[in-house]
Design an enzyme around this catalytic site. Sequence first.
Site, PDB file in Angstrom:
ATOM      1  N   HIS A  56      31.684  20.249  25.332  1.00 12.58           N
ATOM      2  CA  HIS A  56      31.315  20.969  24.106  1.00 12.58           C
ATOM      3  C   HIS A  56      31.400  22.478  24.331  1.00 12.58           C
ATOM      4  O   HIS A  56      32.036  23.203  23.546  1.00 12.58           O
ATOM      5  CB  HIS A  56      29.896  20.582  23.686  1.00 12.58           C
ATOM      6  CG  HIS A  56      29.422  21.292  22.459  1.00 12.58           C
ATOM      7  ND1 HIS A  56      29.556  20.766  21.197  1.00 12.58           N
ATOM      8  CD2 HIS A  56      28.816  22.510  22.289  1.00 12.58           C
ATOM      9  CE1 HIS A  56      29.075  21.621  20.308  1.00 12.58           C
ATOM     10  NE2 HIS A  56      28.614  22.685  20.948  1.00 12.58           N
ATOM     11  N   GLU A  57      30.765  22.941  25.399  1.00 12.70           N
ATOM     12  CA  GLU A  57      30.770  24.374  25.683  1.00 12.70           C
ATOM     13  C   GLU A  57      32.152  24.857  26.104  1.00 12.70           C
ATOM     14  O   GLU A  57      32.529  26.005  25.829  1.00 12.70           O
ATOM     15  CB  GLU A  57      29.734  24.704  26.763  1.00 12.70           C
ATOM     16  CG  GLU A  57      28.299  24.355  26.400  1.00 12.70           C
ATOM     17  CD  GLU A  57      27.844  24.954  25.079  1.00 12.70           C
ATOM     18  OE1 GLU A  57      28.351  26.035  24.698  1.00 12.70           O
ATOM     19  OE2 GLU A  57      26.996  24.338  24.408  1.00 12.70           O
ATOM     20  N   HIS A  94      34.052  25.952  23.023  1.00 17.48           N
ATOM     21  CA  HIS A  94      33.707  27.319  22.622  1.00 17.48           C
ATOM     22  C   HIS A  94      34.371  28.337  23.562  1.00 17.48           C
ATOM     23  O   HIS A  94      34.967  29.314  23.113  1.00 17.48           O
ATOM     24  CB  HIS A  94      32.185  27.531  22.689  1.00 17.48           C
ATOM     25  CG  HIS A  94      31.402  26.755  21.678  1.00 17.48           C
ATOM     26  ND1 HIS A  94      31.698  26.749  20.337  1.00 17.48           N
ATOM     27  CD2 HIS A  94      30.290  25.957  21.811  1.00 17.48           C
ATOM     28  CE1 HIS A  94      30.831  25.999  19.687  1.00 17.48           C
ATOM     29  NE2 HIS A  94      29.963  25.509  20.559  1.00 17.48           N
TER      30      HIS A  94
END
Length: 380
Positions: free
Chosen positions: A30-31, A34
């Site tokens: 998920h990170e 980003h």
Amino acid sequence: METVLDIIFNAVFGVIVPFLFVIMIVVFFHELGHFWVARRCGVRVETFSVGFGKTLYSWMDKKGTQWKIGLLPLGGYVKFYGDEDAASSPDSEKLKELTEDDQKDVFHFKPLWQRSAVVAAGPVANFILAIVIYACLFTFVGKQISLPIVDTIGENSAAEQAGFIPGDLILSIDGTAVESFNDVARTVSVNPERDLVFVVNRGGMEIELIARPELVEDVDNFGNRYRLGRLGITSRPDQTRVSKVYYDPITAIGKGVSETTFIITQTFRSLGGIISGRESADALGGPVKIAQISGQMASLGWVAIFNWIALISVSIGLINLFPIPMLDGGHLLFYSYEAVIGKPMPEKVQEYGMRAGLAIVIMLFVFVTWNDVSKISLFN
């Protein structure tokens, strides 16, 4: 009789370690979503963290990003240059002091489409992770196909009321083709008390039947109680009907997309049922339930645990898209306002929104955690 050491060993290696393995993979990707898009947009990344709280381990890369692992593995964050905190709130005082040259590296000075892309990249990365996992499983492990032929029908069951008869070959449910009896069971189980349109092949003719699966409570092999829909049909596990299919990578990716889409669709249906009062909120689970099931899946082997990782990854991606400030969806909500009005939402409104969002997230966390803990035998 189990000793204290046995209990501790089972808790650590049977629950905690599988939970950390699952959650850290999901949070990392998920990170990473980003982070990867931010770097492509020229944003300076100060911190990439998996977990919160005290830093257990960290290192610095060549571009000045600190990578670290936090004590509490219940999430993560990417902190950009010019951020005040892990929620990417702008540091107004610091931003005012930046030179025009420094502003080029700051997330908050990037065009709206780039900021939106960076924020959306986290949930998208979760969906991509799930698709890749499913695609790999379909390619290297294969999928067991058991022909969806009806053999027996329960008395007074939803299937009997709908008009099913032995020998019916189920072709589709609500317009979606089914390959296997497992596809039928899965679709029925997540759609209790909803009218489903079945198309069956009966003696060479296609017939449409409408059935409403009954809501029942069942117990799995681990003793977990859950509610699901039941149609009331069985299929004979005949070897002539069962085969294992391996898909080429391109087809497997398509199947992975279908699996991910199925989870997303059913999640929204379940949430709609909870909001409307048709379904109980008891089904919602939090970290305790994830940890418990992670241990159970790990005991079944690596295929089960990676299926579970894919499911959790989709769930985390969806949750983060909810339009709640503090979550990615909340940021996208602010950006939608900016796109329509032509200027950012007032700072005070965003600040109060973040506070409200934090309160909502904490309340949801407490609720789902109590939901989990209250089901442990000690509390019953």
